[in-house]
Scaffold this motif. Structure first.
Motif, mmCIF file in Angstrom:
data_model
loop_
_atom_site.group_PDB
_atom_site.id
_atom_site.type_symbol
_atom_site.label_atom_id
_atom_site.label_comp_id
_atom_site.label_asym_id
_atom_site.label_seq_id
_atom_site.Cartn_x
_atom_site.Cartn_y
_atom_site.Cartn_z
ATOM 1 N N VAL A 10 -15.940 17.756 -22.828
ATOM 2 C CA VAL A 10 -16.362 16.996 -21.647
ATOM 3 C C VAL A 10 -15.862 15.555 -21.737
ATOM 4 O O VAL A 10 -15.360 15.000 -20.760
ATOM 5 C CB VAL A 10 -17.895 17.052 -21.478
ATOM 6 C CG1 VAL A 10 -18.352 16.126 -20.365
ATOM 7 C CG2 VAL A 10 -18.341 18.471 -21.212
ATOM 8 N N GLU A 11 -15.971 14.961 -22.905
ATOM 9 C CA GLU A 11 -15.532 13.570 -23.073
ATOM 10 C C GLU A 11 -14.043 13.416 -22.772
ATOM 11 O O GLU A 11 -13.631 12.447 -22.139
ATOM 12 C CB GLU A 11 -15.823 13.084 -24.491
ATOM 13 C CG GLU A 11 -15.396 11.650 -24.722
ATOM 14 C CD GLU A 11 -15.572 11.191 -26.160
ATOM 15 O OE1 GLU A 11 -14.765 10.358 -26.589
ATOM 16 O OE2 GLU A 11 -16.490 11.666 -26.841
ATOM 17 N N THR A 12 -13.236 14.368 -23.203
ATOM 18 C CA THR A 12 -11.796 14.310 -22.947
ATOM 19 C C THR A 12 -11.524 14.376 -21.454
ATOM 20 O O THR A 12 -10.735 13.593 -20.917
ATOM 21 C CB THR A 12 -11.069 15.456 -23.680
ATOM 22 O OG1 THR A 12 -11.313 15.335 -25.074
ATOM 23 C CG2 THR A 12 -9.579 15.426 -23.408
ATOM 24 N N LEU A 13 -12.167 15.286 -20.782
ATOM 25 C CA LEU A 13 -11.989 15.418 -19.340
ATOM 26 C C LEU A 13 -12.438 14.147 -18.612
ATOM 27 O O LEU A 13 -11.768 13.676 -17.681
ATOM 28 C CB LEU A 13 -12.766 16.626 -18.828
ATOM 29 C CG LEU A 13 -12.500 17.036 -17.397
ATOM 30 C CD1 LEU A 13 -11.023 17.265 -17.144
ATOM 31 C CD2 LEU A 13 -13.300 18.274 -17.065
ATOM 32 N N GLN A 14 -13.521 13.565 -19.053
ATOM 33 C CA GLN A 14 -14.002 12.317 -18.449
ATOM 34 C C GLN A 14 -13.003 11.180 -18.651
ATOM 35 O O GLN A 14 -12.775 10.372 -17.750
ATOM 36 C CB GLN A 14 -15.364 11.934 -19.028
ATOM 37 C CG GLN A 14 -16.481 12.854 -18.581
ATOM 38 C CD GLN A 14 -17.785 12.607 -19.333
ATOM 39 O OE1 GLN A 14 -17.793 12.089 -20.449
ATOM 40 N NE2 GLN A 14 -18.888 13.004 -18.720
ATOM 41 N N ARG A 15 -12.407 11.125 -19.823
ATOM 42 C CA ARG A 15 -11.411 10.082 -20.106
ATOM 43 C C ARG A 15 -10.189 10.246 -19.211
ATOM 44 O O ARG A 15 -9.658 9.256 -18.682
ATOM 45 C CB ARG A 15 -10.999 10.130 -21.573
ATOM 46 C CG ARG A 15 -12.105 9.674 -22.506
ATOM 47 C CD ARG A 15 -11.773 9.922 -23.951
ATOM 48 N NE ARG A 15 -10.600 9.163 -24.382
ATOM 49 C CZ ARG A 15 -9.897 9.436 -25.471
ATOM 50 N NH1 ARG A 15 -10.257 10.452 -26.251
ATOM 51 N NH2 ARG A 15 -8.868 8.711 -25.807
ATOM 52 N N ILE A 16 -9.728 11.490 -19.043
ATOM 53 C CA ILE A 16 -8.577 11.747 -18.178
ATOM 54 C C ILE A 16 -8.918 11.360 -16.740
ATOM 55 O O ILE A 16 -8.151 10.658 -16.075
ATOM 56 C CB ILE A 16 -8.151 13.227 -18.256
ATOM 57 C CG1 ILE A 16 -7.618 13.560 -19.645
ATOM 58 C CG2 ILE A 16 -7.091 13.536 -17.185
ATOM 59 C CD1 ILE A 16 -7.424 15.042 -19.895
#
Length: 53
Positions: A10-16
């Motif tokens: 989830v954190e990766t998707l939020q960063r993108i």
């Protein structure tokens, strides 16, 4: 193009999404994968040129 499903933290998707917006996530991932493939292929070519298997 062929549709593919991937799982991201989830954190990766939020960063993108924070960088490119929700409508450009797929495009960002395609570009990132292409860049990484080029990098690794170049690296593999250099390894072979240096006599490494």
């Amino acid at each position: 193009m062929k549709p593919t499903t991937i799982r991201l933290p989830v954190e990766t998707l939020q960063r993108i999404e924070a960088l490119v917006g929700s409508r450009r996530i797929a495009s960002f991932i395609r570009e990132a994968v292409q860049a990484e493939l080029r990098r690794r292929e170049k690296e593999a070519g250099e390894d072979h040129a240096n006599g490494e298997p």
